[in-house]
Design a protein around this motif. Sequence first.
Motif, mmCIF file in Angstrom:
data_model
loop_
_atom_site.group_PDB
_atom_site.id
_atom_site.type_symbol
_atom_site.label_atom_id
_atom_site.label_comp_id
_atom_site.label_asym_id
_atom_site.label_seq_id
_atom_site.Cartn_x
_atom_site.Cartn_y
_atom_site.Cartn_z
ATOM 1 N N GLN A 152 -4.560 -3.057 8.756
ATOM 2 C CA GLN A 152 -5.042 -2.453 7.494
ATOM 3 C C GLN A 152 -4.547 -1.019 7.359
ATOM 4 N N VAL A 153 -3.275 -0.816 7.674
ATOM 5 C CA VAL A 153 -2.723 0.543 7.655
ATOM 6 C C VAL A 153 -2.425 0.950 6.216
ATOM 7 N N ARG A 154 -2.814 2.150 5.868
ATOM 8 C CA ARG A 154 -2.468 2.679 4.554
ATOM 9 C C ARG A 154 -2.391 4.187 4.641
ATOM 10 N N TYR A 155 -1.856 4.801 3.587
ATOM 11 C CA TYR A 155 -1.792 6.266 3.607
ATOM 12 C C TYR A 155 -2.154 6.823 2.247
ATOM 13 N N HIS A 156 -2.504 8.102 2.272
ATOM 14 C CA HIS A 156 -2.896 8.796 1.051
ATOM 15 C C HIS A 156 -2.106 10.108 1.023
ATOM 16 N N ASN A 157 -1.331 10.320 -0.035
ATOM 17 C CA ASN A 157 -0.583 11.582 -0.149
ATOM 18 C C ASN A 157 -1.496 12.709 -0.593
ATOM 19 N N LEU A 158 -1.274 13.879 -0.026
ATOM 20 C CA LEU A 158 -2.017 15.074 -0.415
ATOM 21 C C LEU A 158 -1.014 16.147 -0.839
ATOM 22 N N SER A 159 -1.381 16.935 -1.827
ATOM 23 C CA SER A 159 -0.495 17.992 -2.338
ATOM 24 C C SER A 159 0.902 17.446 -2.631
ATOM 25 N N GLY A 160 0.962 16.356 -3.360
ATOM 26 C CA GLY A 160 2.243 15.782 -3.799
ATOM 27 C C GLY A 160 3.074 15.200 -2.677
ATOM 28 N N GLY A 161 2.450 14.878 -1.536
ATOM 29 C CA GLY A 161 3.190 14.288 -0.414
ATOM 30 C C GLY A 161 3.623 15.320 0.621
ATOM 31 N N ILE A 162 3.303 16.581 0.403
ATOM 32 C CA ILE A 162 3.602 17.594 1.434
ATOM 33 C C ILE A 162 2.909 17.174 2.727
ATOM 34 N N VAL A 163 1.720 16.613 2.553
ATOM 35 C CA VAL A 163 0.947 16.102 3.693
ATOM 36 C C VAL A 163 0.534 14.670 3.360
ATOM 37 N N ALA A 164 0.432 13.829 4.383
ATOM 38 C CA ALA A 164 -0.108 12.477 4.169
ATOM 39 C C ALA A 164 -1.147 12.175 5.240
ATOM 40 N N LEU A 165 -2.165 11.457 4.826
ATOM 41 C CA LEU A 165 -3.181 10.973 5.771
ATOM 42 C C LEU A 165 -2.960 9.477 5.954
ATOM 43 N N HIS A 166 -2.581 9.079 7.174
ATOM 44 C CA HIS A 166 -2.427 7.655 7.495
ATOM 45 C C HIS A 166 -3.670 7.190 8.234
ATOM 46 N N ARG A 167 -4.056 5.960 7.928
ATOM 47 C CA ARG A 167 -5.241 5.403 8.562
ATOM 48 C C ARG A 167 -4.932 3.966 9.010
ATOM 49 N N GLY A 168 -5.425 3.622 10.182
ATOM 50 C CA GLY A 168 -5.254 2.250 10.661
ATOM 51 C C GLY A 168 -6.416 1.869 11.538
ATOM 52 N N TYR A 169 -6.640 0.573 11.692
ATOM 53 C CA TYR A 169 -7.793 0.075 12.472
ATOM 54 C C TYR A 169 -7.323 -0.783 13.641
ATOM 55 N N LYS A 170 -8.097 -0.727 14.706
ATOM 56 C CA LYS A 170 -7.876 -1.663 15.816
ATOM 57 C C LYS A 170 -8.813 -2.841 15.589
ATOM 58 N N ILE A 171 -8.245 -4.035 15.456
ATOM 59 C CA ILE A 171 -9.156 -5.169 15.224
ATOM 60 C C ILE A 171 -9.077 -6.147 16.403
#
Length: 249
Positions: free
Chosen positions: A230-249
């Motif tokens: 369930q990996v996804r990411y969210h861009n912050l400040s136009g993509g200067i920074v990104a937050l990636h998130r993933g789960y161990k299932i």
Amino acid sequence: MSIPTAPIFGFEKVAWADKALRVRSVFASVAGKYDVMNDLMSLGVHRLWKRFALSSPASNPANRPWTWQAAPGDCRWACCGQVGKTGRVVLSDINANMLQVGRDRLLDLGLTGNIECLVADAEKLPFHDHSFDCVTIAFGLRNVTDKDAALRSMYRVLKPGGQLLVLEFSTPVAPGLKPLYDAYSFNVLPWLGQVIANDAASYRYLAESIRMHPNQETLLGMLQAAGFAQVRYHNLSGGIVALHRGYKI
Ligand SMILES: C[S@@+](CC[C@H](N)C(=O)[O-])C[C@H]1O[C@@H](n2cnc3c(N)ncnc32)[C@H](O)[C@@H]1O
């Protein structure tokens, strides 16, 4: 298992053994001015990026959420708030200078009760399998020599159902942003580094290391290859920074 390609330090290809040494010397040099430089370089916006990242784990204090890798920076007290009185936070960094600065700030704030500080390499986290509910790495992965090994190590120490958050510089996607961002990074950052920290080279490394870091989609694939679901990411400040998130299932 994939064979890692030669490591790079900024734009320069370096030997495996040299990368960690050179990164260590950068952060030993900048540790004392780290927080003030972050505020100046980002005009304080780095605090919002970190706040956003840590507002997202669905952490239940009853689950004893843990975290790792914070050093100086602002994730540390947000983590403390999230885990509540019964949870535990482990702050970890390969660099004792950076960890010391972070620890001193926590002492100043009286936030020490549920926190451990530990010098450790992200590639070989010294924790048992399935130990943590949440692992965060903020602006650290870019500096790690073998990023795939670090992601596998973080996966290993997470409990099933646990979540990884990777907050890191990424590739600007907002129209027109890249040339402005490049001009700022390669001119203003080294200048600020020289004026405030007497160290232009470390801030040149910062700009170069950001350019060489995997972009949003590549990092997403790296998390998947390390086993995260369930990996996804969210861009912050136009993509200067990104937050990636993933789960161990
Ligand atoms: C840009 S600082 C980020 C500090 C803090 N997390 C923050 O958000 O402000 C990057 C940190 O990554 C650490 N680092 C680099 N390689 C590492 C590794 N292999 N394992 C653990 N930490 C590492 C450096 O020592 C440095 O403190």
